[in-house]
Design an enzyme around this catalytic site. Structure first.
Site, PDB file in Angstrom:
ATOM      1  N   GLU A   1      -3.075  -9.324   4.301  1.00 14.06           N
ATOM      2  CA  GLU A   1      -4.870  -9.533   5.339  1.00 14.06           C
ATOM      3  C   GLU A   1      -5.194 -10.467   6.149  1.00 14.06           C
ATOM      4  OE1 GLU A   1      -3.150  -7.297   3.233  1.00 14.06           O
ATOM      5  OE2 GLU A   1      -2.403  -5.447   3.645  1.00 14.06           O
TER       6      GLU A   1
ATOM      7  N   GLU B   1       0.882  -1.228  -0.179  1.00 14.21           N
ATOM      8  CA  GLU B   1      -0.011   0.075  -0.163  1.00 14.21           C
ATOM      9  C   GLU B   1       0.810   1.337   0.185  1.00 14.21           C
ATOM     10  OE1 GLU B   1      -3.239  -1.554   3.594  1.00 14.21           O
ATOM     11  OE2 GLU B   1      -4.087  -0.702   2.250  1.00 14.21           O
TER      12      GLU B   1
HETATM   13  N1  COA Z   1       4.269  -6.672  12.376  1.00 15.38           N
HETATM   14  C1  COA Z   1       4.874  -7.928  13.130  1.00 15.38           C
HETATM   15  N2  COA Z   1       5.994  -8.317  12.677  1.00 15.38           N
HETATM   16  C2  COA Z   1       6.437  -8.711  11.890  1.00 15.38           C
HETATM   17  C3  COA Z   1       5.446  -8.945  10.902  1.00 15.38           C
HETATM   18  C4  COA Z   1       4.141  -7.698  10.709  1.00 15.38           C
HETATM   19  N3  COA Z   1       4.242  -6.988   9.771  1.00 15.38           N
HETATM   20  N4  COA Z   1       5.854  -9.295   9.784  1.00 15.38           N
HETATM   21  C5  COA Z   1       6.366 -10.373  10.205  1.00 15.38           C
HETATM   22  N5  COA Z   1       6.697  -9.658  11.545  1.00 15.38           N
HETATM   23  C6  COA Z   1       7.850 -10.868  12.704  1.00 15.38           C
HETATM   24  C7  COA Z   1       7.910 -11.951  13.015  1.00 15.38           C
HETATM   25  O1  COA Z   1       6.410 -12.539  13.894  1.00 15.38           O
HETATM   26  C8  COA Z   1       9.051 -12.547  13.386  1.00 15.38           C
HETATM   27  O2  COA Z   1       9.072 -12.372  14.731  1.00 15.38           O
HETATM   28  P1  COA Z   1      10.063 -12.997  15.850  1.00 15.38           P
HETATM   29  O3  COA Z   1      11.257 -12.644  15.309  1.00 15.38           O
HETATM   30  O4  COA Z   1      10.193 -12.513  16.971  1.00 15.38           O
HETATM   31  O5  COA Z   1       9.593 -14.386  15.725  1.00 15.38           O
HETATM   32  C9  COA Z   1       9.840 -11.134  12.418  1.00 15.38           C
HETATM   33  O6  COA Z   1       9.201 -10.472  12.263  1.00 15.38           O
HETATM   34  C10 COA Z   1      10.336 -12.234  11.549  1.00 15.38           C
HETATM   35  O7  COA Z   1       9.029 -13.084  10.174  1.00 15.38           O
HETATM   36  P2  COA Z   1       9.318 -14.221   9.521  1.00 15.38           P
HETATM   37  O8  COA Z   1       8.178 -14.296   9.585  1.00 15.38           O
HETATM   38  O9  COA Z   1      10.251 -14.895  10.573  1.00 15.38           O
HETATM   39  O10 COA Z   1      10.570 -13.731   8.685  1.00 15.38           O
HETATM   40  P3  COA Z   1      10.795 -15.014   7.771  1.00 15.38           P
HETATM   41  O11 COA Z   1      11.654 -14.121   6.170  1.00 15.38           O
HETATM   42  O12 COA Z   1      10.093 -16.331   7.209  1.00 15.38           O
HETATM   43  O13 COA Z   1       9.167 -13.886   6.482  1.00 15.38           O
HETATM   44  C11 COA Z   1       7.436 -12.645   5.836  1.00 15.38           C
HETATM   45  C12 COA Z   1       9.044 -12.806   6.703  1.00 15.38           C
HETATM   46  C13 COA Z   1       7.598 -11.086   5.420  1.00 15.38           C
HETATM   47  C14 COA Z   1       6.780 -12.885   4.375  1.00 15.38           C
HETATM   48  C15 COA Z   1       6.342 -13.173   7.162  1.00 15.38           C
HETATM   49  O14 COA Z   1       7.050 -12.626   8.045  1.00 15.38           O
HETATM   50  C16 COA Z   1       5.483 -12.960   7.187  1.00 15.38           C
HETATM   51  O15 COA Z   1       4.519 -13.604   5.858  1.00 15.38           O
HETATM   52  N6  COA Z   1       5.144 -11.355   7.649  1.00 15.38           N
HETATM   53  C17 COA Z   1       3.555 -10.831   7.346  1.00 15.38           C
HETATM   54  C18 COA Z   1       2.890 -10.733   6.549  1.00 15.38           C
HETATM   55  C19 COA Z   1       1.817  -9.746   6.646  1.00 15.38           C
HETATM   56  O16 COA Z   1       0.576 -10.274   6.892  1.00 15.38           O
HETATM   57  N7  COA Z   1       1.776  -8.413   6.539  1.00 15.38           N
HETATM   58  C20 COA Z   1       0.295  -7.218   6.605  1.00 15.38           C
HETATM   59  C21 COA Z   1       0.350  -7.245   8.086  1.00 15.38           C
HETATM   60  S1  COA Z   1      -1.424  -6.648   7.823  1.00 15.38           S
END
Ligand code: COA
Length: 689
Positions: free
Chosen positions: A125, A105
């Site tokens: 989301e 976004e």
């Molecule tokens: N908000 C807060 N924390 C987040 C986050 C977010 N949007 N996205 C990831 N994190 C945190 C995870 O909880 C994790 O925390 P930790 O180290 O304390 O466990 C850390 O960031 C690393 O994330 P992780 O998922 O282990 O990394 P990855 O490289 O395997 O994957 C992403 C990266 C971005 C693909 C994955 O984290 C993800 O799908 N995040 C959510 C994205 C999302 O839903 N965004 C929309 C939000 S409305």
């Protein structure tokens, strides 16, 4: 300049770099810093163009999920993005790694977008029970139309930026050298005097009004009437993008987002997101190192053993399968081939790979064949005595450093380890059934299990595509104990006036894929009885025993709790008569309604889960939630039994348990942990760390 956003100016281009590890989430600090950096760039006369770029592994993973559901702090994300869009100097987003949710976004609010072809973009989301609430539902369709926007937002799947319909969002796609490409692009904008280009004014995605409406109608039909709230809200917002002026559409989107954010479903799904991240955090991960894994040994080719062999082969491991004699081995290999064929028909394995995969398999009838195995899983030996003997024999044949794992849910890992001279290499690996379909592996850690062995086992589980959950290596795993508690609650309800089909219906309506009695018929009643007895429910299985005595063993005998024929299962009056006769001996007759049924089943599971936390059997209530969702088809949108208990109210569940415990059955007594939480106004979720 502030810490979470870097600021530098290079030949008239201000480069604002997001530096909020690990994923540049748009938490309050980053929002404040970004706004400040932006204002600096706008005020700086030497700056002609602004480039937003991410540091670390990705551009931005979106809003900070831990801030959802809490009072917002300025600058508010949609307003911040509006500020970016309203900039009088052109703003370019330069995307690598991923731009997800709010990250995408933000990119859409910029005037131009440059990306690496392999960067992932998407709107996840919906998997949190939310919608893109910072302008995504209004800006994206203005660029890509309704079909692509809905596909991305309703499925929540990310796609490569350089592929298919995603390309429409980008002005320049590069293989590598993103920063240089973005700087050159910026210089070109300056040279050509290209203006700002606000997505809110874009019309390309809207101009084919008929196609837009066709896409809306298609997705409306696909979503149907019931179903989750978030997809329906996404559809309405994308529809509104074509009908309403931009600012009104933004307000429409905001109202929908606020409703979803406060919903129990979204709260539960956000809980699961963090619980799934935390489950990987185990004490052994700090000190332990994964050992090399090439050859896996499996002892026993029954349902579980053959499933393990199939999974290991599919993950590329060489496997030695040991059975006690040639006929058993032949049966195990037949079972294995069926599993591999099924994997091909499900698309989990290509036919080509299937044909070559057996070259990695060695079927043997002598344990000596396990001398080179790096990990041996014992999926044979029903009782503790037999398992102990197998472990003692194994100890004599395996090489130093081989990890030895029991697949039995009732194994006492400490006792098994004592039968070997390598206690630090012994643990449990309990795969939920069916191994091919279920995601869960409970890694059972004994008193002497070493960090290296535990890390090796969890690494192995992940390589098979499973989610490892750490538990203590005493008899009884999470799923077994909670499902036994669930069954005990169901039986109590039936004995007190409900019918099995009423319990099943109530629990299906609550979100379970199958009711407890339908599930029992699938599993087989003898297996259910064995589990109930192993979990200490001997005095709560009179009904189950009566059915088994009557030859009702479940679907395999065409009768169990239900009667089965070619048309499926139906209620069996004979079962009702058996229940009535048993009830006559024990009292009963309170006729619980649907919500009584749901609450008692939940209370029993949550109390058993709390007992496991109190005993130190599991590290966090959230681990139980992950295990039940991944291994036992617990509805994800309920957040798992512990989260669902938090939502239902711990006090009311405890009172229900107390009422049940009045008959003197200690199983129903609320565990101390529950009392402590209530006394201190806390919840299970407060124990997740
Ligand atoms: N908000 C807060 N924390 C987040 C986050 C977010 N949007 N996205 C990831 N994190 C945190 C995870 O909880 C994790 O925390 P930790 O180290 O304390 O466990 C850390 O960031 C690393 O994330 P992780 O998922 O282990 O990394 P990855 O490289 O395997 O994957 C992403 C990266 C971005 C693909 C994955 O984290 C993800 O799908 N995040 C959510 C994205 C999302 O839903 N965004 C929309 C939000 S409305």
């Amino acid at each position: 300049m502030a810490l979470t956003v870097g600021y530098e100016v290079d030949e008239g281009v201000a480069v604002l770099s997001l530096q909020n590890p690990p994923v540049n989430a748009l938490g309050i600090a980053l929002r404040r810093d970004l706004l400040a950096a932006f204002e600096t760039a706008l005020a700086d006369r030497s700056v002609r163009v602004i480039v937003l770029i991410g540091q670390g592994k990705l551009f931005c993973a979106g809003g900070d999920i831990s801030e959802f559901g809490k009072p917002f702090k300025a600058p508010w994300v949609p307003e911040l993005f509006n500020t970016v869009e309203q900039s009088t100097k052109p703003v370019i987003a330069a995307i690598h790694g991923a731009a997800l949710g709010g990250g995408m976004e933000l990119a859409l609010a910029c005037h131009y977008r440059v990306c690496e072809a392999r960067a992932r973009i998407g709107f996840p989301e919906v998997s949190l029970g939310l919608l893109p609430g910072a302008g995504g539902t209004q800006r994206a369709p203005r660029l890509c139309g309704a079909e692509t926007a809905l596909e991305l937002m309703i499925t929540g799947k990310s796609v490569a930026a350089g592929s298919g319909a995603a390309r429409v969002f980008f002005d320049l796609i590069v293989k590598e050298g993103l920063r240089e490409a973005a700087m050159t692009f910026a210089q070109r904008l300056v040279e050509k005097g290209l203006p700002v280009r606000r997505t809110r004014d874009a019309r390309n995605g809207l101009k084919d009004a008929a196609a837009y409406q066709t896409a809306i109608a298609k997705w409306r039909k696909r979503l149907g009437k019931g179903g989750a709230e978030a997809p329906g809200e996404i559809l309405r917002c994308v529809e509104a993008a074509a009908l309403l002026p931009f600012d009104v559409g933004m307000a429409f989107e905001r109202a929908a987002f606020d409703t979803l954010e406060q919903s129990e479903t979204s709260r539960a799904l956000r809980h699961v997101f963090f619980a799934e991240n935390k489950v990987a955090k185990i004490p052994e991960a700090k000190a332990g190192h994964a050992r090399a894994l090439e050859q896996i040994g499996v002892i026993g080719g029954g349902t579980r053993g053959a499933g393990l062999v199939a999974l290991s082969l599919m993950a590329g491991f060489e496997v030695v399968l040991v059975e006690k004699d040639a006929p058993s081995l032949a049966r195990a290999l037949t079972r294995l081939r069926r599993l591999l064929d099924r994997a091909v028909s499900r698309g989990q394995l290509s036919a080509l790979r299937r044909d070559g995969i057996e070259a990695l398999l060695h079927g043997k009838t002598d344990m000596v064949a396990l001398s080179e195995a790096d990990l041996v899983i014992v999926a044979a030996g029903g009782d503790a005595l037999e398992q102990g003997q197998i472990f003692a024999q194994l100890d004599a044949v395996v090489k130093d450093g081989a990890v030895l794992a029991s697949a039995s849910p009732f194994a006492d890992i400490g006792a098994l380890a004592e039968r070997t001279g390598c206690a630090e290499d012994v643990l449990g690996l309990h795969f939920s059934l069916p191994t091919q379909m279920s995601d869960l592996v409970e890694v059972a850690v004994g008193p002497a299990s070493g960090a290296d062995a535990v890390v090796t086992a969890t690494t192995f589980a992940r390589k098979l595509g499973k989610v490892p959950v750490r538990v203590l290596g005493v008899p009884g795993r999470i799923g077994g104990r909670l499902m036994a508690a669930y069954q005990a609650a169901a039986d109590r309800l039936v004995m007190s006036g409900a019918l099995p089909q009423e319990v099943d219906r109530a629990m299906r309506r609550w979100g379970m894929a199958l009711g407890p009695y339908q599930l029992a018929d699938v599993m087989g009643l003898e297996r259910v009885l064995a589990r109930q007895e192993e979990c200490g429910h001997d005095r709560r299985v009179a009904l189950l025993r009566a059915l088994i005595k009557d030859g009702r063993l479940g679907r395999k005998t065409s009768k169990g709790w239900y009667r089965y024929d070619a048309d499926g299962g139906r209620v069996d009056p004979e079962v009702a008569a058996m229940i009535a006769s048993l009830r006559g001996q024990t009292g009963g007759g309170s006729f619980p309604d649907e919500s009584d049924i749901q609450r008692l089943c939940l209370a029993a599971m949550a109390n058993e889960g709390a007992r496991m936390v109190e005993e130190g059997h599991v590290m966090r209530p959230g681990d139980i939630d992950v295990a039940m969702i991944r291994g036992f088809a617990f509805p994800r949108w309920r957040g798992g039994p512990m989260q669902a208990a938090d939502s239902a109210g711990l006090l009311s569940l405890r009172n229900l348990l107390r009422t049940c415990a009045q008959d003197g059955d200690a199983f129903w007594r609320p565990v101390n942990l529950l009392d402590d939480l209530i006394k201190n106004g806390r919840h299970f979720s407060d124990l997740n760390g």
